[in-house]
Design an enzyme around this catalytic site. Structure first.
Site, PDB file in Angstrom:
ATOM      1  N   ASP A   1       1.177   6.287   5.851  1.00 44.07           N
ATOM      2  CA  ASP A   1       0.519   5.026   4.460  1.00 44.07           C
ATOM      3  C   ASP A   1       0.615   4.028   4.209  1.00 44.07           C
ATOM      4  O   ASP A   1      -0.419   3.598   3.035  1.00 44.07           O
ATOM      5  CB  ASP A   1      -1.054   5.795   5.123  1.00 44.07           C
ATOM      6  CG  ASP A   1      -2.074   4.893   5.139  1.00 44.07           C
ATOM      7  OD1 ASP A   1      -1.920   4.121   5.546  1.00 44.07           O
ATOM      8  OD2 ASP A   1      -3.338   5.188   4.452  1.00 44.07           O
TER       9      ASP A   1
ATOM     10  N   LYS B   1       0.757  -1.350  -0.001  1.00 43.82           N
ATOM     11  CA  LYS B   1      -0.049   0.455  -0.382  1.00 43.82           C
ATOM     12  C   LYS B   1       0.755   0.959  -0.206  1.00 43.82           C
ATOM     13  O   LYS B   1       2.506   1.178   0.827  1.00 43.82           O
ATOM     14  CB  LYS B   1      -0.470  -0.264   1.284  1.00 43.82           C
ATOM     15  CG  LYS B   1      -1.471   1.572   1.486  1.00 43.82           C
ATOM     16  CD  LYS B   1      -2.875   1.101   2.608  1.00 43.82           C
ATOM     17  CE  LYS B   1      -3.752   2.296   2.581  1.00 43.82           C
ATOM     18  NZ  LYS B   1      -4.536   2.372   4.064  1.00 43.82           N
TER      19      LYS B   1
ATOM     20  N   ASP C   1     -12.342   6.254   3.090  1.00 44.04           N
ATOM     21  CA  ASP C   1     -10.952   6.583   4.598  1.00 44.04           C
ATOM     22  C   ASP C   1     -10.603   4.997   4.408  1.00 44.04           C
ATOM     23  O   ASP C   1      -9.720   4.405   4.686  1.00 44.04           O
ATOM     24  CB  ASP C   1     -11.937   6.753   5.539  1.00 44.04           C
ATOM     25  CG  ASP C   1     -10.422   7.057   6.403  1.00 44.04           C
ATOM     26  OD1 ASP C   1      -8.870   6.736   5.893  1.00 44.04           O
ATOM     27  OD2 ASP C   1     -10.331   7.019   7.596  1.00 44.04           O
TER      28      ASP C   1
ATOM     29  N   LYS D   1     -10.727  12.053   8.507  1.00 44.62           N
ATOM     30  CA  LYS D   1     -10.438  11.656   9.643  1.00 44.62           C
ATOM     31  C   LYS D   1     -10.656  13.351  11.027  1.00 44.62           C
ATOM     32  O   LYS D   1      -9.736  13.912  10.201  1.00 44.62           O
ATOM     33  CB  LYS D   1      -8.843  11.278   9.648  1.00 44.62           C
ATOM     34  CG  LYS D   1      -8.569  10.114   9.322  1.00 44.62           C
ATOM     35  CD  LYS D   1      -7.171   9.277   8.551  1.00 44.62           C
ATOM     36  CE  LYS D   1      -7.025   7.902   8.056  1.00 44.62           C
ATOM     37  NZ  LYS D   1      -7.977   6.836   8.765  1.00 44.62           N
TER      38      LYS D   1
ATOM     39  N   ARG E   1      -7.497  -0.518   0.521  1.00 43.79           N
ATOM     40  CA  ARG E   1      -8.418  -2.017  -0.492  1.00 43.79           C
ATOM     41  C   ARG E   1      -8.352  -1.307  -1.212  1.00 43.79           C
ATOM     42  O   ARG E   1      -8.143  -2.185  -2.634  1.00 43.79           O
ATOM     43  CB  ARG E   1      -9.168  -2.447   0.542  1.00 43.79           C
ATOM     44  CG  ARG E   1     -10.648  -1.509   0.731  1.00 43.79           C
ATOM     45  CD  ARG E   1     -11.658  -1.510   2.141  1.00 43.79           C
ATOM     46  NE  ARG E   1     -11.100  -1.819   3.097  1.00 43.79           N
ATOM     47  CZ  ARG E   1     -11.888  -1.575   4.104  1.00 43.79           C
ATOM     48  NH1 ARG E   1     -13.068  -2.572   4.469  1.00 43.79           N
ATOM     49  NH2 ARG E   1     -10.897  -1.300   5.463  1.00 43.79           N
TER      50      ARG E   1
ATOM     51  N   ASP F   1      -3.126   9.840   3.788  1.00 44.36           N
ATOM     52  CA  ASP F   1      -4.115   9.755   3.990  1.00 44.36           C
ATOM     53  C   ASP F   1      -4.999  11.149   5.320  1.00 44.36           C
ATOM     54  O   ASP F   1      -5.331   9.840   6.690  1.00 44.36           O
ATOM     55  CB  ASP F   1      -4.267   8.342   4.964  1.00 44.36           C
ATOM     56  CG  ASP F   1      -5.597   8.191   4.838  1.00 44.36           C
ATOM     57  OD1 ASP F   1      -6.448   8.711   4.291  1.00 44.36           O
ATOM     58  OD2 ASP F   1      -6.016   6.721   5.004  1.00 44.36           O
TER      59      ASP F   1
ATOM     60  N   GLU G   1      -9.886   3.509   1.883  1.00 47.69           N
ATOM     61  CA  GLU G   1      -9.398   3.653   0.143  1.00 47.69           C
ATOM     62  C   GLU G   1      -7.511   2.766   0.680  1.00 47.69           C
ATOM     63  O   GLU G   1      -7.953   2.690  -0.724  1.00 47.69           O
ATOM     64  CB  GLU G   1      -8.811   5.250   0.733  1.00 47.69           C
ATOM     65  CG  GLU G   1      -6.535   5.437   1.062  1.00 47.69           C
ATOM     66  CD  GLU G   1      -6.857   5.098   2.123  1.00 47.69           C
ATOM     67  OE1 GLU G   1      -7.470   4.590   3.204  1.00 47.69           O
ATOM     68  OE2 GLU G   1      -5.651   4.628   2.825  1.00 47.69           O
TER      69      GLU G   1
HETATM   70  N1  BES Z   1      -4.718   3.973   6.996  1.00 46.65           N
HETATM   71  C1  BES Z   1      -5.261   3.882   7.387  1.00 46.65           C
HETATM   72  C2  BES Z   1      -5.976   3.018   8.893  1.00 46.65           C
HETATM   73  C3  BES Z   1      -4.618   3.082   9.688  1.00 46.65           C
HETATM   74  C4  BES Z   1      -5.360   3.208  10.886  1.00 46.65           C
HETATM   75  C5  BES Z   1      -3.112   2.978   9.868  1.00 46.65           C
HETATM   76  C6  BES Z   1      -4.295   3.624  11.972  1.00 46.65           C
HETATM   77  C7  BES Z   1      -2.559   3.474  10.985  1.00 46.65           C
HETATM   78  C8  BES Z   1      -2.785   3.603  12.141  1.00 46.65           C
HETATM   79  C9  BES Z   1      -6.711   3.197   6.258  1.00 46.65           C
HETATM   80  O1  BES Z   1      -7.103   3.920   5.273  1.00 46.65           O
HETATM   81  C10 BES Z   1      -8.399   3.495   7.349  1.00 46.65           C
HETATM   82  O2  BES Z   1      -8.184   4.675   7.625  1.00 46.65           O
HETATM   83  N2  BES Z   1      -8.891   2.723   7.654  1.00 46.65           N
HETATM   84  C11 BES Z   1     -10.279   2.636   7.836  1.00 46.65           C
HETATM   85  C12 BES Z   1     -11.124   2.276   7.575  1.00 46.65           C
HETATM   86  C13 BES Z   1     -13.113   2.151   7.982  1.00 46.65           C
HETATM   87  C14 BES Z   1     -13.210   3.509   7.248  1.00 46.65           C
HETATM   88  C15 BES Z   1     -13.800   0.697   7.539  1.00 46.65           C
HETATM   89  C16 BES Z   1     -10.381   2.480   9.820  1.00 46.65           C
HETATM   90  O3  BES Z   1      -9.403   1.425   9.932  1.00 46.65           O
HETATM   91  O4  BES Z   1     -10.467   3.592  10.455  1.00 46.65           O
HETATM   92 ZN    ZN Z   2      -4.810   4.658   4.415  1.00 47.07          ZN
HETATM   93 ZN    ZN Z   3      -7.920   5.352   4.825  1.00 51.35          ZN
END
Ligand code: BES
Ligand code: ZN
Ligand code: ZN
Length: 481
Positions: free
Chosen positions: A272, A249, A331, A261, A335, A254, A333
């Site tokens: 990220d 990734k 968010d 966020k 995947r 992000d 993103e």
């Molecule tokens: N990049 C984040 C995940 C992340 C969180 C990485 C904390 C490092 C530390 C990812 O893109 C994300 O935001 N995932 C969301 C998914 C949700 C919207 C289903 C999450 O984990 O909240």
């Molecule tokens: Zn992310």
């Molecule tokens: Zn994200």
């Protein structure tokens, strides 16, 4: 840091410090017997008992040319594996450099591993402070020599550590300094230096191919996206059809997109692209270690921004493999870019796939900051990855991915939704990726909790960890068709 085999012995080596590991159940080794009363005294005072993380320093040791004798705790001898050795070496380097020590001579213990010690020292010496100017801390160890080490282990240790630090440098770059185009440039420079092939797919090319899912994420940013492809091919005729694909990734920042966020800790989202950086660091080492199978790296590099051109919750995009996806949360993103990269990797001939991604906060809830989550559609492939990870001391935990979880991703309007609701978030994310790999043996590593150290450790700085680099390299170099 110059990392070399020592010419001198314990008594004759010239260094600011001679360093040894001492385990809880050990006495001073041969040549250092004079230190035993001092060790006994410290133990009686409860100041040094040989536990991991402890360091004690004796100044002006009689009979040694070295100016100091540093003793680092190794924990229990029976548990003093290569990871413990990495940590011991890192702990000595970090603790002594803060005292202004410039040169260290390390005494390799019995049954100890030159590679692990060299790695620990070089990874420990690294500080993520390249942007400090006048206040730049000059405290860094310049020479680390190993008494009793072997040349092959040393070379591999240096290569692996420098590749991890290459990854950490990329992760540490802020998003303004390393947008997707710059990440692509760094990948190209690394490939040129290492003798690898590098191909950069730009936005037009990805549009032609039909990577609507990846491009949907990228459309909110003024920074153009790239799909970075780096190829290693072994010389001569291949001995098997196996072709390993490493996918990482590469979200250079992000924000969450329109599903934005919270402000607190958002700066962390410069990391990220840790999965992509790990894949590139691994290729840097793979190029030199020359495994017998072809290995190709794929890093979808995008910036996830919120803007007038950003995709909206509810938008439907079409992936490279033809599935439609309802973007319920912008968010989620990672995947959305990995699916297109995974499809492309299969079309490029990869027969086995591993991806690494800072994919979900949910994996941090499940496993904390210690283990990466490992998901698979193929137990034999998982066994390969887990065994590589174990050899390299990188902790990974097998997470479930049964059919029962698949329904989480149902969408009313499209083939798939990009989120699966509140519970089991790391699993629904992994299932999303699984929908795009078919029967190809695949392992997904969710490194959201392990790619960045929130706190410094005695053996490594706070910040990017370089996780997954060593596992990827071990996986490729130990591959048996
Ligand atoms: N990049 C984040 C995940 C992340 C969180 C990485 C904390 C490092 C530390 C990812 O893109 C994300 O935001 N995932 C969301 C998914 C949700 C919207 C289903 C999450 O984990 O909240
Ligand atoms: Zn992310
Ligand atoms: Zn994200």
């Amino acid at each position: 840091m110059e990392t070399i085999l020592a010419k001198g012995s314990i008594a004759t080596v010239e260094a600011d410090a001679l360093a040894i590991t001492l385990c809880e159940d050990e006495a001073a080794p041969k040549g250092l017997e004079f230190a035993q009363p001092w060790l006994d005294e410290m133990k009686a005072c409860d100041e040094f008992a040989g536990k991991a993380g402890e360091v004690a320093v004796l100044y002006g040791p009689k009979g040694l040319k070295a100016k100091r004798l540093a003793v680092v705790g190794g924990g229990k001898r029976a548990a003093h594996d290569s990871e413990a050795q990495r940590r011991a070496a890192g702990t000595v380097v970090r603790s002594l450099k803060s005292k202004g020590v410039k040169s260290i001579a390390w005494v390799l213990g019995a049954n100890c591993d030159t590679e692990a010690v060299a790695e620990g020292a070089i990874v420990g010496n690294y500080e993520p402070d390249h942007y400090k100017t006048s206040t730049k801390d000059p405290k860094t160890v310049e020479r680390f020599e190993i008494i009793g080490g072997d040349a092959v282990g040393l070379a591999r240790g240096i290569l692996l550590a420098e590749s991890q630090n290459f990854t950490r440098d990329l992760v540490n770059e802020p998003a303004n300094m390393l947008p997707p185009a710059k990440l692509a440039e760094r990948a190209r420079a690394m490939a040129a230096e290492a003798g690898l092939e590098c191909e950069l797919l730009d936005q037009d090319r990805m549009r032609q191919l039909g990577m609507g899912s990846l491009l949907g994420v990228a459309q909110g940013s003024i920074e153009p996206p790239f799909l970075i492809v780096v190829r290693y091919r072994p010389e001569g005729t291949p001995t098997s059809k196996d072709h390993l694909g490493l996918v990482g990734k590469g979200v250079t920042f992000d924000t969450g997109g329109v599903s934005i966020k919270p402000a607190e800790h958002m700066d962390r989202m410069k990391s990220d692209m840790s999965g992509g950086a790990a894949v590139l660091g691994a290729m840097r080492a793979i190029a030199r270690l020359k495994p017998s199978i072809p290995v190709t790296a794929f890093v979808p590099a995008v910036e996830n921004m919120c803007s007038g051109t950003a995709q909206r919750p509810g938008d439907i995009v079409k992936s490279l493999d033809g599935k439609t996806i309802e973007v319920l949360n912008t968010d989620a993103e990672g995947r959305l870019i990995l699916n297109d990269a995974l499809t492309y990797a299969q079309r490029q001939g990869c027969t086995h796939l591993v991806d690494a991604a800072t994919l979900t906060g949910a994996i941090v809830v499940a496993l904390g900051y210690v283990n990466s989550g490992a998901f698979t559609n193929n137990d034999a492939m998982l066994a390969r990855v887990m065994s590589a990870a174990k050899t390299e001391g990188e902790k990974m935990w097998h997470m479930p991915l049964e059919e029962d979880y698949k329904d989480l991703l149902k969408s009313q309007a499209a083939d798939l939704a990009n989120i699966g609701g509140r519970w089991g978030g790391a699993i629904s994310a992994a299932w999303f990726l699984r929908e795009f790999v078919g029967e190809t043996p695949w392992v997904h590593l969710d490194i959201a909790g392990t790619a960045w150290l929130e706190e410094p450790k005695p053996y490594i700085a706070k910040g990017p960890s370089g996780v997954a680099v060593r596992t990827f390299v071990r996986l490729a170099t130990s591959w048996v068709a």
